[in-house]
Motif scaffolding. Structure first.
Motif, PDB file in Angstrom:
ATOM      1  N   MET A 171       0.861  -1.181   0.000  1.00 22.13           N
ATOM      2  CA  MET A 171       0.000   0.000   0.000  1.00 22.13           C
ATOM      3  C   MET A 171       0.897   1.230   0.000  1.00 22.13           C
ATOM      4  SD  MET A 171      -2.716  -1.316   2.799  1.00 22.13           S
ATOM      5  CE  MET A 171      -3.347  -2.980   2.668  1.00 22.13           C
ATOM      6  N   VAL A 172       0.430   2.289  -0.634  1.00 24.68           N
ATOM      7  CA  VAL A 172       1.223   3.502  -0.723  1.00 24.68           C
ATOM      8  C   VAL A 172       0.372   4.707  -0.354  1.00 24.68           C
ATOM      9  CG1 VAL A 172       0.774   3.896  -3.193  1.00 24.68           C
ATOM     10  CG2 VAL A 172       2.873   4.775  -2.164  1.00 24.68           C
ATOM     11  N   ASN A 173       1.021   5.666   0.291  1.00 21.18           N
ATOM     12  CA  ASN A 173       0.409   6.952   0.606  1.00 21.18           C
ATOM     13  C   ASN A 173       1.394   8.023   0.170  1.00 21.18           C
ATOM     14  OD1 ASN A 173       0.549   9.243   3.000  1.00 21.18           O
ATOM     15  ND2 ASN A 173      -1.515   8.816   2.311  1.00 21.18           N
ATOM     16  N   VAL A 174       0.904   8.977  -0.606  1.00 23.33           N
ATOM     17  CA  VAL A 174       1.740  10.082  -1.073  1.00 23.33           C
ATOM     18  C   VAL A 174       1.115  11.370  -0.563  1.00 23.33           C
ATOM     19  CG1 VAL A 174       2.714  11.252  -3.081  1.00 23.33           C
ATOM     20  CG2 VAL A 174       2.308   8.776  -3.168  1.00 23.33           C
ATOM     21  N   ALA A 221      -3.878  13.419   7.753  1.00 19.12           N
ATOM     22  CA  ALA A 221      -4.412  12.309   8.571  1.00 19.12           C
ATOM     23  C   ALA A 221      -3.488  11.092   8.659  1.00 19.12           C
ATOM     24  CB  ALA A 221      -5.796  11.906   8.065  1.00 19.12           C
ATOM     25  N   HIS A 222      -2.193  11.324   8.804  1.00 19.81           N
ATOM     26  CA  HIS A 222      -1.264  10.193   8.884  1.00 19.81           C
ATOM     27  C   HIS A 222      -1.430   9.363  10.157  1.00 19.81           C
ATOM     28  CE1 HIS A 222       0.760  12.359   5.594  1.00 19.81           C
ATOM     29  NE2 HIS A 222       1.029  11.120   5.206  1.00 19.81           N
ATOM     30  N   ALA A 223      -1.824  10.003  11.245  1.00 20.08           N
ATOM     31  CA  ALA A 223      -2.055   9.232  12.479  1.00 20.08           C
ATOM     32  C   ALA A 223      -3.201   8.245  12.272  1.00 20.08           C
ATOM     33  CB  ALA A 223      -2.346  10.173  13.652  1.00 20.08           C
ATOM     34  N   THR A 224      -4.259   8.710  11.641  1.00 20.86           N
ATOM     35  CA  THR A 224      -5.387   7.820  11.322  1.00 20.86           C
ATOM     36  C   THR A 224      -4.933   6.715  10.379  1.00 20.86           C
ATOM     37  OG1 THR A 224      -6.971   9.619  11.621  1.00 20.86           O
ATOM     38  CG2 THR A 224      -7.698   7.727  10.292  1.00 20.86           C
ATOM     39  N   LEU A 225      -4.156   7.081   9.368  1.00 21.22           N
ATOM     40  CA  LEU A 225      -3.640   6.098   8.416  1.00 21.22           C
ATOM     41  C   LEU A 225      -2.871   5.002   9.137  1.00 21.22           C
ATOM     42  CD1 LEU A 225      -2.866   5.110   5.528  1.00 21.22           C
ATOM     43  CD2 LEU A 225      -0.923   6.695   5.666  1.00 21.22           C
ATOM     44  N   LEU A 231      -3.633   4.474  -0.510  1.00 21.40           N
ATOM     45  CA  LEU A 231      -4.450   4.956   0.605  1.00 21.40           C
ATOM     46  C   LEU A 231      -4.271   6.463   0.702  1.00 21.40           C
ATOM     47  CD1 LEU A 231      -3.445   2.238   3.236  1.00 21.40           C
ATOM     48  CD2 LEU A 231      -5.381   2.206   1.658  1.00 21.40           C
ATOM     49  N   HIS A 232      -5.384   7.187   0.827  1.00 24.40           N
ATOM     50  CA  HIS A 232      -5.292   8.643   0.877  1.00 24.40           C
ATOM     51  C   HIS A 232      -6.313   9.225   1.853  1.00 24.40           C
ATOM     52  CE1 HIS A 232      -3.641  12.314  -0.924  1.00 24.40           C
ATOM     53  NE2 HIS A 232      -4.819  12.835  -0.636  1.00 24.40           N
ATOM     54  N   PRO A 233      -6.080   9.020   3.158  1.00 30.04           N
ATOM     55  CA  PRO A 233      -6.966   9.676   4.113  1.00 30.04           C
ATOM     56  C   PRO A 233      -6.584  11.151   4.175  1.00 30.04           C
ATOM     57  CG  PRO A 233      -5.217   8.601   5.295  1.00 30.04           C
ATOM     58  CD  PRO A 233      -5.034   8.250   3.833  1.00 30.04           C
ATOM     59  N   SER A 234      -7.549  11.996   4.340  1.00 31.24           N
ATOM     60  CA  SER A 234      -7.277  13.420   4.432  1.00 31.24           C
ATOM     61  C   SER A 234      -8.498  14.108   5.004  1.00 31.24           C
ATOM     62  CB  SER A 234      -6.957  13.973   3.043  1.00 31.24           C
ATOM     63  OG  SER A 234      -6.518  15.303   3.131  1.00 31.24           O
TER      64      SER A 234
END
Length: 169
Positions: free
Chosen positions: A57-60, A68-72, A133-136
């Motif tokens: 999985m990747v997040n950019v 929202a990296h803590a949530t990620l 993955l892109h939570p924000s």
């Protein structure tokens, strides 16, 4: 005045700019390198320590509060508990870098998460992933998501800002 997405356009109008003065101009994305084939993808994944059985999985995103990296990381901890063959790459830098890395360590994810930092041509690494993955908490139309779309990735993202304009459902 131009707006990147309808959500931003609405915010600008709500701020007092007449609607006829606000034009919608969606962002676009053109990969800076050619897509790689499956054999090359597997070889590059192996070079990065990702075997064929791993779900990558990747997040950019910039390492800022709204991303929202803590949530990620907390949600990835749950995923990794159920599917130990998962890894997460978080591409980006920012003022929360030490905090996000600290949380990663606190959650016991150091062996499953890689922080390569700022990656100028993130498309090259994005196309090695299986899922983006892109939570924000807030967005316009993120170049990261457009890059994931160009790489043909399934994308799990927050439904905020202009994301639904380019990534329906």
């Amino acid at each position: 005045v131009t707006a990147q997405c309808e959500a931003t356009r609405s915010d600008i109008i709500a701020g007092g700019i007449p609607s006829d003065k606000v034009k919608l101009l969606h962002s676009g994305y053109k990969p800076t390198s050619t897509p790689i084939n499956t054999v090359e993808m597997q070889q590059k994944r192996l070079e990065h320590g990702v075997d064929p059985d791993t779900i990558l999985m990747v997040n950019v995103a910039r390492l800022y509060p709204e991303k929202a990296h803590a949530t990620l990381l907390r949600e990835f901890r749950k995923i990794h508990d159920e599917y130990p063959n998962t890894k997460l790459w978080i591409l980006g830098r920012g003022p929360l870098e030490d905090e996000v890395k600290g949380l990663c360590t606190e959650l016991g994810l150091d062996d499953a998460v890689w922080f390569p930092g700022y990656v100028p041509n993130f498309y090259e690494l994005t196309q090695l992933a299986d899922i983006q993955l892109h939570p924000s908490y807030t967005e316009g139309i993120p170049m990261a998501i457009l890059s994931g779309m160009a790489a043909g990735l399934p994308i799990v993202a927050s439904n905020v800002g202009g994301i639904e304009e380019v990534l329906p459902n």
